[in-house]
Write a protein that holds these residues in place. Structure first.
Motif, PDB file in Angstrom:
ATOM      1  N   GLU A 162      40.658  39.944  43.561  1.00 22.41           N
ATOM      2  CA  GLU A 162      40.706  41.223  42.847  1.00 22.41           C
ATOM      3  C   GLU A 162      40.749  41.004  41.332  1.00 22.41           C
ATOM      4  O   GLU A 162      40.205  41.810  40.563  1.00 22.41           O
ATOM      5  CB  GLU A 162      41.918  42.030  43.299  1.00 22.41           C
ATOM      6  N   ALA A 163      41.380  39.925  40.910  1.00 31.42           N
ATOM      7  CA  ALA A 163      41.473  39.627  39.475  1.00 31.42           C
ATOM      8  C   ALA A 163      40.168  39.070  38.915  1.00 31.42           C
ATOM      9  O   ALA A 163      40.015  38.994  37.699  1.00 31.42           O
ATOM     10  CB  ALA A 163      42.605  38.636  39.222  1.00 31.42           C
ATOM     11  N   ARG A 182      39.503  34.043  55.181  1.00 33.43           N
ATOM     12  CA  ARG A 182      38.161  34.624  55.287  1.00 33.43           C
ATOM     13  C   ARG A 182      38.232  36.056  55.812  1.00 33.43           C
ATOM     14  O   ARG A 182      37.563  36.963  55.294  1.00 33.43           O
ATOM     15  CB  ARG A 182      37.308  33.758  56.222  1.00 33.43           C
ATOM     16  N   GLN A 183      39.035  36.261  56.838  1.00 33.83           N
ATOM     17  CA  GLN A 183      39.187  37.601  57.404  1.00 33.83           C
ATOM     18  C   GLN A 183      39.797  38.550  56.376  1.00 33.83           C
ATOM     19  O   GLN A 183      39.343  39.687  56.217  1.00 33.83           O
ATOM     20  CB  GLN A 183      40.061  37.525  58.658  1.00 33.83           C
ATOM     21  N   GLY A 184      40.813  38.067  55.646  1.00 36.56           N
ATOM     22  CA  GLY A 184      41.462  38.907  54.645  1.00 36.56           C
ATOM     23  C   GLY A 184      40.531  39.266  53.504  1.00 36.56           C
ATOM     24  O   GLY A 184      40.506  40.423  53.045  1.00 36.56           O
ATOM     25  N   LEU A 185      39.762  38.304  53.025  1.00 38.84           N
ATOM     26  CA  LEU A 185      38.813  38.578  51.946  1.00 38.84           C
ATOM     27  C   LEU A 185      37.736  39.569  52.400  1.00 38.84           C
ATOM     28  O   LEU A 185      37.392  40.506  51.673  1.00 38.84           O
ATOM     29  CB  LEU A 185      38.153  37.281  51.484  1.00 38.84           C
ATOM     30  N   ALA A 188      38.953  43.085  52.617  1.00 35.52           N
ATOM     31  CA  ALA A 188      39.226  43.665  51.293  1.00 35.52           C
ATOM     32  C   ALA A 188      37.947  43.873  50.480  1.00 35.52           C
ATOM     33  O   ALA A 188      38.021  44.299  49.325  1.00 35.52           O
ATOM     34  CB  ALA A 188      40.194  42.767  50.526  1.00 35.52           C
ATOM     35  N   GLY A 189      36.795  43.588  51.078  1.00 36.78           N
ATOM     36  CA  GLY A 189      35.531  43.802  50.388  1.00 36.78           C
ATOM     37  C   GLY A 189      35.041  42.619  49.580  1.00 36.78           C
ATOM     38  O   GLY A 189      34.147  42.762  48.740  1.00 36.78           O
ATOM     39  N   PHE A 190      35.583  41.430  49.835  1.00 39.74           N
ATOM     40  CA  PHE A 190      35.194  40.233  49.091  1.00 39.74           C
ATOM     41  C   PHE A 190      34.470  39.237  49.990  1.00 39.74           C
ATOM     42  O   PHE A 190      34.701  38.023  49.918  1.00 39.74           O
ATOM     43  CB  PHE A 190      36.428  39.592  48.450  1.00 39.74           C
TER      44      PHE A 190
END
Length: 330
Positions: A162-163, A182-185, A188-190
């Motif tokens: 995000e930063a 990988r799942q978290g990114l 979150a749209g990354f």
């Protein structure tokens, strides 16, 4: 056929001839430069065990980034030294944490410079371990909890992305960390942000100066329950296989110099980019010997970098990055 018909020295007769047949080369595009950022103002403090490497506060960091940019280095690896620490390393995933703030500022100064964010908790926890610690009463020992740590590592990776971090580099060696991040990114749209996994990270004695720099020495025990045994080679394949299956985009071997056999093993097995981390003690030993006049620093460093490339490395994380570019330019 053999001598005298075959004369291998024919291809070594001049510098131009040697340049023509050279098999491996090092360029500035191969290098990632590690930087330590900390809170405060007006701070540029040399790390005593790493001559030429500094702690930077945000305000002094800009000059360093300008120098890196002018040299043509295209990527930096950020390590944060936080103002406060706690049991869960909450400043690691604080949106206003030191790595997050440094990333935002670097992207203002040079949007094209790749920011690689080290994703771990050890610098941010008051106990110095890379995850959540639980005291096991029955065994009378403290354990680093794997799955509970993953949740915090995901929060850290997402906050770094995000930063503005371009690459997430998880160094914690928890089981399943690549899959979780990988799942978290992705959620979150990354999904476009790659993971440079510390796939094969040994419980090495070569990290001593780094722990001084990052203030991350464990306050009890060691990291041998999650980092790899230096005696093991086949285990490296299992670790890397798991990371590839979980979605890693690049595979790192750390340390590098004593583990070139592992680099070659990964190179022969995988078609992903292979990264070598030329770690702190590898840097400091060369610096110390050079300061004593025992070795020619430039020659030794450049030979080492070519050795990494010959072993199969694509990218090299090294504290020598700025020096290497200057030497190559000359």
């Amino acid at each position: 056929m053999s001598f005298p018909l075959v004369r291998n020295r024919r291809l070594r007769t001049s510098q131009a001839m040697r340049n023509l047949v050279r098999e491996n080369t090092v360029t500035r595009h191969d290098l990632i430069y590690p930087i330590f950022v900390t809170h405060g103002t007006g701070i540029k403090e040399e790390i005593s065990s790493m001559p030429g490497v500094y702690h930077f506060s945000i305000d002094t960091l800009e000059a360093e980034i300008r120098e890196v940019t002018e040299l043509g280095i295209q990527a930096v690896l950020l390590f944060g030294v936080p103002e406060t620490k706690d049991a869960h390393g909450s400043s690691a995933y604080d949106p206003n944490g030191i790595v997050q703030e440094a990333t935002r500022r670097i992207k203002e100064w040079n949007p094209e410079l790749l920011v690689v964010a080290d994703t771990c908790l050890c610098q941010f926890t008051d106990h110095g371990h890379c995850g959540v610690v639980h005291y096991n009463e029955s065994k009378k020992r403290a354990d680093v909890l794997n799955d509970e740590s993953l949740a915090l590592l995901v929060k850290t990776a997402v906050s770094q992305a995000e930063a503005g971090a371009d690459i997430i580099a998880p160094s914690n060696m928890m089981d399943g960390f690549v899959y979780a991040i990988r799942q978290g990114l992705d959620e979150a749209g990354f999904d476009h942000v790659p993971i440079m996994s510390y796939s094969v990270k040994y419980a090495s004695s070569f990290y001593g100066p780094f722990r001084d720099a990052a203030h991350s020495t464990p306050q009890f025990g060691d990291r041998k329950t999650y980092q790899m045994d230096p005696a093991n080679g086949r285990e490296a394949i299992r670790e890397a296989d798991a990371d590839v299956a979980e979605g890693a985009d690049m595979l790192m071997v750390k340390p590098a110099m004593a583990y070139m056999d592992i680099i070659r093993t990964l190179r022969d097995r995988y078609d992903l980019p292979i990264v070598a981390y030329n770690v702190s003690a590898e840097y400091s030993m060369v610096k110390a010997a050079a300061l004593q006049g025992w070795i020619d620093e430039k020659s030794v460093v450049l030979e080492t970098m070519v050795g990494f490339k010959r072993a199969g490395v694509d990218l090299i994380i090294t504290y020598f990055a700025k020096d290497i570019v200057r030497w190559l330019n000359n």
